[in-house]
Design a protein around this motif. Structure first.
Motif, PDB file in Angstrom:
ATOM      1  N   MET A 152       0.849  -1.206   0.000  1.00  0.00           N
ATOM      2  CA  MET A 152       0.000   0.000   0.000  1.00  0.00           C
ATOM      3  C   MET A 152       0.876   1.245   0.000  1.00  0.00           C
ATOM      4  N   ALA A 153       1.894   1.243   0.870  1.00  0.00           N
ATOM      5  CA  ALA A 153       2.789   2.399   0.957  1.00  0.00           C
ATOM      6  C   ALA A 153       3.638   2.508  -0.305  1.00  0.00           C
ATOM      7  N   LYS A 154       4.081   1.354  -0.810  1.00  0.00           N
ATOM      8  CA  LYS A 154       4.947   1.374  -1.995  1.00  0.00           C
ATOM      9  C   LYS A 154       4.202   1.916  -3.218  1.00  0.00           C
TER      10      LYS A 154
ATOM     11  N   VAL B 148      10.851  10.971   9.684  1.00  0.00           N
ATOM     12  CA  VAL B 148       9.704  10.396  10.378  1.00  0.00           C
ATOM     13  C   VAL B 148      10.180   9.106  11.036  1.00  0.00           C
ATOM     14  N   ILE B 149       9.945   8.972  12.333  1.00  0.00           N
ATOM     15  CA  ILE B 149      10.242   7.716  13.021  1.00  0.00           C
ATOM     16  C   ILE B 149       8.945   7.220  13.629  1.00  0.00           C
ATOM     17  N   SER B 150       8.574   5.967  13.326  1.00  0.00           N
ATOM     18  CA  SER B 150       7.346   5.406  13.887  1.00  0.00           C
ATOM     19  C   SER B 150       7.697   4.267  14.844  1.00  0.00           C
ATOM     20  N   VAL B 151       7.035   4.265  15.980  1.00  0.00           N
ATOM     21  CA  VAL B 151       7.246   3.217  16.976  1.00  0.00           C
ATOM     22  C   VAL B 151       5.921   2.479  17.182  1.00  0.00           C
ATOM     23  N   VAL B 166       4.548   5.374   7.391  1.00  0.00           N
ATOM     24  CA  VAL B 166       5.452   5.562   6.246  1.00  0.00           C
ATOM     25  C   VAL B 166       6.631   6.398   6.743  1.00  0.00           C
ATOM     26  N   ALA B 167       7.555   5.709   7.400  1.00  0.00           N
ATOM     27  CA  ALA B 167       8.595   6.370   8.189  1.00  0.00           C
ATOM     28  C   ALA B 167       9.984   6.036   7.658  1.00  0.00           C
TER      29      ALA B 167
END
Lengths: 267, 266
Positions: A152-154, B148-151, B166-167
């Motif tokens: 989805m993100a790609k 962007v950093i996602s945890v 989307v990090a």
């Protein structure tokens, strides 16, 4: 070969089916088209040239039973994956055309589908071609786990990159367009169209009913419902589709077209 | 830090799912209160409303100002109802996106805390364009020129989690899970029996260790007996991540993120 309508049961022969674009002459129900029938309806005869047609099976999780399911779909459809992409012409205009085929594991998006969609946008961006996608999907392919989710993100990122280059993308949502595909490249067209009465949504109707314990409107998640709520540009019948696409393509050629007479008047 | 994981009990994937969902486990808000020196909450998507499932604002990580966007489940039942257990509505995703664009304008890094069973499934969510809201976040996040950093704190449920994911770097808590579908959902679709969820949890490869080995995530953050010590681990990882990204130009930050996702399943 004969075709029976899913809704009213009336039978048509192959020529009648083609003449009516797979729309039942008795009850106006839209039959599911396979990708070749769809390409035949919109592309100039003989113009479609498939690319990456051999991209096939990937099983990143070695998920139990997935390979058998995949092989059964190949057997049933003669396809290697749920989307076919390639170059084509629509009334003479070169385009990148992609068609998803719901006969193939509900056209769910795993890594190969995501990869082909992404490559299609990259190729079209390089060659400055418009992208026309006929979309149908049950969502992300769960047998590929988070790898499928990440498609989805790609794909959304590839639409974003293509858009930065000024590319023109028309998404046409057909029955059904749901889940992770609706929540990625399907909803990102410069123009978003749908076929009449197509089911379009994020969550399944049954899930929504269970969450709500209340009655949903009859047209819930139909193309008409989405149009009414502002998520589609237009609903286009199959009969009008080819002309609508060629008009839109013409209007996005980025050239100023001046007739001989006008040229004289301005000189 | 990985060596800290060596002496930990080997839980079954399903045990981690249960653990991740247990009430009393730390929420985003607990973590935010512990790791940021100050936190100033910001509200609203400027179009429709203010979704309580998204808890967001400005914080200071050490001395660095950052934009913080979190899914908040709620700490007790009344709060869980108000915040819909972290299931986000379209206006929540649009609020998140508004604050991300604002962060980009002011060159602030973005830190996302993911903790949701999934995007909210309901009539109102569909009517207001849940699919479009998630798609738009994926589209816009891919182009951001700030790090962007996602945890993933506890549960990363499908597209509803990815819309904050989307990090440039993705971390998971030791007992967190991240999945394309809930194990129950997978079991009931594939095997017509949601009681087979523990088997699905295993087959779907949803634990932090599974996803690290698939190169989907970048780091596993160890959990400790006390919240304070767990938060110290999170804080350390975030500071290191921001430091790594601080050496990249805005274009490099965007390119790195695009390439990260481009390579998955290619």
């Amino acid at each position: 070969m004969s075709y029976q309508c899913d809704k009213c049961g009336s039978v048509q022969n192959e020529q009648e089916f083609k003449d009516h674009y797979g729309v039942c002459p008795q009850c106006s129900n839209y039959a599911t088209l396979n990708c070749y029938e769809r390409i035949g309806l919109v592309a100039d005869a003989g113009s479609f040239m498939e690319i990456w047609g051999n991209d096939g099976f990937k099983d990143p999780l070695e998920f139990p039973g997935y390979q058998q399911k995949y092989l059964a779909a190949v057997e049933k459809t003669g396809m290697k994956e749920a989307v076919v992409v390639g170059e084509a012409r629509i009334q003479g205009i070169r385009v990148m055309l992609g068609v998803m085929d719901s006969r193939f594991v509900m056209a769910s998006m795993g890594s190969t589908v995501g990869e082909k969609i992404t490559k299609a946008f990259e190729y079209a961006g390089d060659k400055q071609l418009p992208v026309i996608l006929f979309i149908a999907s049950g969502g992300a392919r769960m047998q590929e786990g988070v790898v499928a989710l990440m498609q989805m993100a790609k794909t959304a990122s590839s639409v974003s990159q293509y858009s930065q280059k000024g590319g023109f993308y028309v998404s046409i949502l057909t029955n059904p367009t749901t889940g992770g595909v609706s929540a990625s490249f399907a909803m990102l067209g410069d123009i978003i169209m749908a076929e009449p009465n197509a089911l379009i949504g994020f969550a399944g109707r049954r899930v929504v009913e269970q969450t709500l314990y209340e009655k949903l409107p009859d047209n819930f998640q139909s193309a008409e419902y989405l149009l009414e709520n502002g998520f589609l540009d237009a609903i286009i019948t199959r009969e009008e589709m080819r002309d609508a696409l060629s008009e839109l393509l013409y209007m996005h050629k980025n050239t100023v077209i001046i007739s001989k007479r006008e040229e004289k008047a301005y000189a | 830090m990985l060596s800290l994981l060596k002496n930990k009990p080997q839980l079954e994937p399903w045990e981690r799912v249960v653990k991740a969902r247990t009430m009393g486990r730390f929420t985003s808000q607990d973590v935010i209160e512990n790791i940021f020196n100050t936190f100033y909450e910001l509200h609203g998507d400027r179009h429709y409303g203010d979704d309580k499932a998204i808890y967001a604002g400005l914080g200071k990580l050490g001395d660095t100002p950052v934009t913080v966007i979190a899914q908040q489940r709620g700490r007790d039942y009344p709060e869980k109802i108000e915040r819909r257990n972290g299931m986000v509505l379209p206006e929540g995703y649009r609020k998140a996106l508004r604050l991300m664009k604002q962060a980009e304008k002011f060159s602030r890094p973005i830190i996302c805390f993911i903790d949701t069973p999934g995007a909210f499934s309901g009539m109102e969510a569909e009517k207001r364009g849940q699919a479009e809201a998630i798609a738009r976040n994926l589209f816009e996040m891919s182009q951001l020129t700030v790090p962007v950093i996602s945890v993933i704190l506890s549960e990363g449920g499908s597209g509803g989690a990815l819309a904050l994911g989307v990090a440039n770097e993705i971390y998971m808590m030791e007992n967190a899970v991240f999945s394309v579908i809930s194990p129950e959902g997978c079991a009931s679709i594939l095997w017509k029996d949601s009681k087979l969820a523990p088997q699905a949890a295993k087959d779907l490869k949803i634990t932090a260790a599974d996803l690290l080995s698939q190169k989907i995530i970048d780091k596993i953050i160890p959990e400790e007996a006390s919240l304070e010590r767990t938060c110290r681990n999170i804080q350390k990882c975030l500071k290191e991540g921001l430091y790594r990204n601080s050496r990249l130009s805005p274009t490099e930050i965007r390119e790195q993120r695009i390439q990260k996702f481009r390579s998955i399943g290619s």
